[in-house]
Design an enzyme around this catalytic site. Structure first.
Site, PDB file in Angstrom:
ATOM      1  N   HIS A 189      15.556   0.791  18.888  1.00 11.73           N
ATOM      2  CA  HIS A 189      15.164   1.911  18.051  1.00 11.73           C
ATOM      3  C   HIS A 189      13.271   1.348  16.686  1.00 11.73           C
ATOM      4  O   HIS A 189      12.925   1.642  15.516  1.00 11.73           O
ATOM      5  CB  HIS A 189      16.174   0.851  16.390  1.00 11.73           C
ATOM      6  CG  HIS A 189      17.203   1.630  16.726  1.00 11.73           C
ATOM      7  ND1 HIS A 189      17.865   2.905  16.696  1.00 11.73           N
ATOM      8  CD2 HIS A 189      18.872   1.075  16.882  1.00 11.73           C
ATOM      9  CE1 HIS A 189      19.316   3.492  16.476  1.00 11.73           C
ATOM     10  NE2 HIS A 189      19.870   1.823  17.024  1.00 11.73           N
ATOM     11  N   ASP A 220      22.868   3.861  24.619  1.00  4.62           N
ATOM     12  CA  ASP A 220      23.165   3.407  24.029  1.00  4.62           C
ATOM     13  C   ASP A 220      23.702   4.161  22.636  1.00  4.62           C
ATOM     14  O   ASP A 220      23.192   5.707  22.658  1.00  4.62           O
ATOM     15  CB  ASP A 220      22.298   2.753  23.209  1.00  4.62           C
ATOM     16  CG  ASP A 220      22.379   1.745  21.872  1.00  4.62           C
ATOM     17  OD1 ASP A 220      23.053   0.530  22.203  1.00  4.62           O
ATOM     18  OD2 ASP A 220      23.118   2.518  20.780  1.00  4.62           O
ATOM     19  N   HIS A 232      23.563   5.205  19.368  1.00  2.02           N
ATOM     20  CA  HIS A 232      23.062   5.032  18.461  1.00  2.02           C
ATOM     21  C   HIS A 232      21.245   6.276  19.270  1.00  2.02           C
ATOM     22  O   HIS A 232      20.633   5.939  20.127  1.00  2.02           O
ATOM     23  CB  HIS A 232      21.933   4.327  17.817  1.00  2.02           C
ATOM     24  CG  HIS A 232      23.384   3.643  16.965  1.00  2.02           C
ATOM     25  ND1 HIS A 232      23.653   2.568  17.380  1.00  2.02           N
ATOM     26  CD2 HIS A 232      23.831   3.814  16.166  1.00  2.02           C
ATOM     27  CE1 HIS A 232      24.587   2.155  16.984  1.00  2.02           C
ATOM     28  NE2 HIS A 232      25.047   2.727  15.929  1.00  2.02           N
ATOM     29  N   ASP A 256      27.833   0.744  23.096  1.00  2.00           N
ATOM     30  CA  ASP A 256      28.320   1.086  21.519  1.00  2.00           C
ATOM     31  C   ASP A 256      29.124   2.514  21.498  1.00  2.00           C
ATOM     32  O   ASP A 256      29.937   2.866  20.704  1.00  2.00           O
ATOM     33  CB  ASP A 256      27.488   0.424  20.505  1.00  2.00           C
ATOM     34  CG  ASP A 256      26.842   1.285  20.354  1.00  2.00           C
ATOM     35  OD1 ASP A 256      25.670   1.111  21.442  1.00  2.00           O
ATOM     36  OD2 ASP A 256      24.988   0.250  20.083  1.00  2.00           O
TER      37      ASP A 256
HETATM   38 ZN    ZN Z   1      23.608   0.645  19.744  1.00  2.00          ZN
END
Ligand code: ZN
Length: 343
Positions: free
Chosen positions: A124, A162, A164, A249
């Site tokens: 991120h 991931d 996200h 995740d």
């Molecule tokens: Zn994540």
């Protein structure tokens, strides 16, 4: 048996905050299970260096780097509502970048493949800001550095599984046709980016591929995604090196998200990526740790990656699958195929 390089560092536990999902217990759980299984003795341990400012500048603006350093110096700073910095964090984050760099160096220096078990995570972190638990973009810096240091590495593919969206990695390479970035993620979800229509800009148009999956999607969507999107995109791109932002995740038991992959599904995906690297780039693949907040899933996920890199059969799953039929993600995968001309 393949030579698998393993980059990790004791100092990764020094960046931590009690009660925060991204705490030192995550990596300690991975280390513990690897030790119990005897896996480290089969891997070639490599020492992560401290990335220096010139390395960080490969993916970040100077003012972003200074911001992290300042927040760490203050002792306890928040870089955004989710992202903390402790006194050790500037150094630990540079060591996490160093872990990704060392794993990539090992593979370019003769190891068959590698894993970088590092934290804080990186995907991120954008050129301009630390966010979403991430201080510096470990995988993006490692990719750029591999290209700079090795004439044989022109084209790098990064796949981010991931749950996200890897917005930071996307931002670093959005206009860069030499890096193919593919992200599959729950959408709409944190951080809000990663829509289908985000495909790159300028010369980089087409080398960003987003696969925004609805909550509830499970393993069958990932199998379709690998067959219909990742394989054809990778064959078209012809990478010299494959890097993977590996987060766990997207597992059904993860407390932070709502995709319904199980460890069997992750293992299938990981082995498919390893096979892809064997077919397309001499097996050169590096897995770099991102998220994953159920500790048992995270630890077994990484043990399974190490075993798959070593060519072992089978996988370890104490958690099991969900009894619920996961929703299919066929329609979104087919939209990605059409948009990117992958048919
Ligand atoms: Zn994540």
């Amino acid at each position: 048996m393949p030579t698998t390089a393993y980059a990790t560092h004791d100092d990764y536990r020094l960046h931590t905050l009690e009660g925060h999902p991204e705490h030192a217990g995550r990596i300690e759980a991975v280390w513990r299970l690897l030790d119990e299984s005897g896996m480290p003795a089969r891997l070639e341990r490599v020492e992560p260096p401290l990335a220096d400012v010139d390395d960080l500048l490969l993916a970040h603006w100077a003012r972003q780097i200074e911001q992290v350093e300042r927040a760490a110096k203050r002792g306890m700073g928040m870089l955004d509502p989710d992202t903390y910095a402790r006194p050790a964090s500037y150094e630990v984050a540079r060591r996490a970048v160093g872990g990704a760099m060392a794993a990539v160096d090992a593979v370019l220096g003769g190891a068959d493949n590698a894993l970088a078990i590092v934290r804080p995570p990186g995907h991120h972190a954008t050129p301009l800001r630390a966010m979403g638990f991430c201080l510096f973009n470990n995988i993006a810096i490692a990719a750029r550095r591999a290209q700079q240091a090795n004439p044989a590495v022109e084209r790098v593919m990064i796949y981010d599984f991931d749950v996200h969206h890897g917005n930071g990695t996307q931002d670093v390479f959005y206009d860069d046709p030499s890096v193919l970035f593919i992200s599959s993620h729950q959408y709409p979800f944190y951080p809000g980016t990663g829509a289908l229509e985000e495909t790159g800009t300028g010369a980089g148009r087409g080398t960003t591929i987003n696969v925004p999956l609805r909550a509830g999607v499970g393993g069958s969507a990932f199998r379709l995604l690998a067959e219909r999107v990742i394989w054809p995109a990778a064959r078209r791109f012809k990478p010299d090196l494959m890097l993977v932002s590996a987060g766990f995740d997207a597992h059904w038991a993860d407390p932070l998200a709502m995709l319904q992959l199980d460890l069997r599904g992750f293992d299938w995906l990981v082995r498919e990526l390893i096979r892809m690297a064997e077919v397309l780039c001499g097996g050169r693949i590096v897995f770099v740790m991102e998220g994953g907040y159920d500790l048992e899933v995270l630890a077994h996920g990484w043990l399974n990656i190490a075993a798959a890199l070593q060519g072992d059969e089978g996988f370890s799953d104490p958690v099991g699958d969900l009894d619920v039929e996961a929703r299919s993600g066929d329609d979104i995968v087919e939209r990605v195929v059409r948009l990117h001309g992958l048919d």
